[in-house]
Design a protein around this motif. Structure first.
Motif, short mmCIF file in Angstrom:
data_model
loop_
_atom_site.label_atom_id
_atom_site.label_comp_id
_atom_site.label_asym_id
_atom_site.label_seq_id
_atom_site.Cartn_x
_atom_site.Cartn_y
_atom_site.Cartn_z
N MET A 1 0.71 -1.02 -0.08
CA MET A 1 0.02 0.04 -0.12
C MET A 1 0.84 1.23 0.32
SD MET A 1 -3.25 0.68 2.64
CE MET A 1 -4.20 1.83 2.09
N THR A 2 0.42 2.22 -0.78
CA THR A 2 1.18 3.47 -0.84
C THR A 2 0.41 4.57 -0.08
OG1 THR A 2 1.98 2.43 -3.16
CG2 THR A 2 2.21 5.14 -2.61
N PHE A 3 1.32 5.14 0.44
CA PHE A 3 0.76 6.43 1.34
C PHE A 3 0.99 7.62 0.31
CE2 PHE A 3 1.86 3.53 4.60
CZ PHE A 3 0.64 3.47 5.37
N PRO A 4 -0.05 8.68 0.34
CA PRO A 4 0.06 9.80 -0.44
C PRO A 4 1.26 10.54 -0.23
CG PRO A 4 -2.40 9.59 0.50
CD PRO A 4 -1.32 8.54 1.06
N SER A 5 1.82 10.47 0.78
CA SER A 5 3.18 11.36 1.08
C SER A 5 4.37 10.82 0.74
CB SER A 5 3.11 11.56 2.82
OG SER A 5 3.22 10.33 3.52
N GLN A 6 4.35 9.47 0.25
CA GLN A 6 5.51 8.74 -0.34
C GLN A 6 5.50 9.13 -1.58
OE1 GLN A 6 4.86 4.89 0.87
NE2 GLN A 6 6.47 5.10 2.64
N ALA A 7 6.78 9.42 -2.27
CA ALA A 7 6.67 9.63 -3.70
C ALA A 7 7.12 8.35 -4.60
CB ALA A 7 8.11 10.56 -3.89
N GLU A 8 6.42 8.16 -5.44
CA GLU A 8 6.69 6.97 -6.20
C GLU A 8 7.62 7.12 -7.19
OE1 GLU A 8 3.18 5.58 -8.30
OE2 GLU A 8 1.70 6.34 -6.47
N THR A 9 8.47 6.13 -7.52
CA THR A 9 9.52 6.19 -8.21
C THR A 9 9.39 5.63 -9.87
OG1 THR A 9 10.53 4.14 -7.65
CG2 THR A 9 11.30 5.95 -6.62
N TYR A 10 9.82 6.27 -10.76
CA TYR A 10 9.48 6.04 -12.26
C TYR A 10 10.88 6.04 -12.87
CZ TYR A 10 4.42 7.22 -11.25
OH TYR A 10 3.26 7.36 -10.65
N SER A 11 10.58 5.24 -13.87
CA SER A 11 12.11 5.38 -14.75
C SER A 11 11.67 6.06 -15.96
CB SER A 11 12.39 3.78 -15.34
OG SER A 11 12.63 2.91 -14.23
N ARG A 12 12.84 6.92 -16.22
CA ARG A 12 12.79 8.26 -17.45
C ARG A 12 13.94 7.91 -18.06
NH1 ARG A 12 11.20 14.05 -16.36
NH2 ARG A 12 12.69 14.73 -17.80
N ILE A 13 13.87 8.14 -19.35
CA ILE A 13 14.89 8.45 -20.21
C ILE A 13 14.57 9.50 -21.18
CG2 ILE A 13 14.57 6.66 -21.89
CD1 ILE A 13 17.53 6.05 -22.40
N ALA A 14 15.43 10.50 -21.44
CA ALA A 14 15.39 11.29 -22.50
C ALA A 14 16.39 11.20 -23.46
CB ALA A 14 15.42 12.79 -21.74
N LEU A 15 15.67 11.04 -24.60
CA LEU A 15 16.76 10.71 -25.84
C LEU A 15 16.50 11.70 -26.86
CD1 LEU A 15 18.43 8.77 -27.26
CD2 LEU A 15 16.33 7.61 -28.28
N SER A 16 17.85 12.38 -27.12
CA SER A 16 17.78 13.38 -28.18
C SER A 16 18.60 12.92 -29.35
CB SER A 16 17.97 14.67 -27.74
OG SER A 16 19.36 15.20 -27.66
N ILE A 17 18.20 13.21 -30.61
CA ILE A 17 18.95 12.89 -31.72
C ILE A 17 19.03 13.98 -32.52
CG2 ILE A 17 19.20 11.37 -33.73
CD1 ILE A 17 17.39 9.30 -32.42
N PRO A 18 20.31 14.67 -32.66
CA PRO A 18 20.43 15.98 -33.53
C PRO A 18 20.44 15.33 -34.96
CG PRO A 18 22.50 15.48 -32.24
CD PRO A 18 21.48 14.31 -31.91
N VAL A 19 19.61 16.05 -35.89
CA VAL A 19 19.65 15.87 -37.22
C VAL A 19 20.13 17.17 -37.95
CG1 VAL A 19 18.05 15.19 -39.11
CG2 VAL A 19 17.96 14.01 -36.92
N THR A 20 21.15 16.96 -38.31
CA THR A 20 21.64 18.35 -39.16
C THR A 20 22.17 17.92 -40.54
OG1 THR A 20 23.87 17.82 -38.54
CG2 THR A 20 22.53 19.23 -37.10
N ARG A 21 22.30 18.84 -41.22
CA ARG A 21 22.67 18.60 -42.80
C ARG A 21 23.79 19.44 -43.03
NH1 ARG A 21 18.70 19.93 -47.84
NH2 ARG A 21 18.10 17.63 -47.54
N PRO A 22 24.82 18.99 -43.39
CA PRO A 22 26.23 19.70 -43.80
C PRO A 22 25.79 20.89 -44.82
CG PRO A 22 26.59 17.54 -44.32
CD PRO A 22 25.11 17.53 -43.94
#
Length: 148
Positions: A1-22
């Motif tokens: 059981m989770t109490f509202p005062s406790q923070a839940e943990t989540y996995s998160r990833i941020a992926l950025s792919i720069p696309v450029t043209r010479p």
């Protein structure tokens, strides 16, 4: 059981792919052919005025080449509802060629005697300089607006 005062943990990833043209190869492949066509169209002003057919033929050839270049360069791009920088540069090149052909047509009726040919040639050199300066200035405005 989770109490509202406790923070839940989540996995998160941020992926950025720069696309450029010479920039340099793309610019060379795109803008140099347009500039070459405009340069060839400006040669109309340096053909003797008595050769009206040759002058018009040179301008029409430049116009058809520009149309073919635009069709082939735009074939792989998606259709958009606005004018791109490349579209504006093509429009300027079209305008340059049409004005050049208009000058040839307007001077074709003046005659082929020596005095008329000298006057047309002198005027053509002025027109060539003015049109080329205006063409390059307008292109610079387009590029600076695109970069801003």
């Amino acid at each position: 059981m989770t109490f509202p005062s406790q923070a839940e943990t989540y996995s998160r990833i941020a992926l950025s792919i720069p696309v450029t043209r010479p920039a340099l190869p793309m610019s060379l492949k795109t803008f140099v052919p347009i500039l070459l066509i405009v340069a060839c169209a400006s040669f109309v002003f340096f053909v003797r005025p008595r050769y009206v057919e040759g002058r018009i033929g040179l301008g029409i050839t430049a116009l058809l080449t520009l149309v073919a270049l635009q069709l082939t360069s735009g074939a792989l791009l998606p259709d958009v509802d606005y004018l791109t920088m490349l579209d504006k540069m093509f429009l300027l090149a079209y305008l340059f060629i049409i004005i050049t052909l208009g000058r040839v047509v307007l001077t074709s009726w003046r005659g082929t005697d020596k005095r008329a040919e000298t006057a047309i040639t002198r005027g053509d050199h002025v027109w060539a300089a003015m049109l080329l300066i205006a063409y390059f200035a307008a292109n610079l405005l387009i590029v600076f607006n695109a970069l801003a």
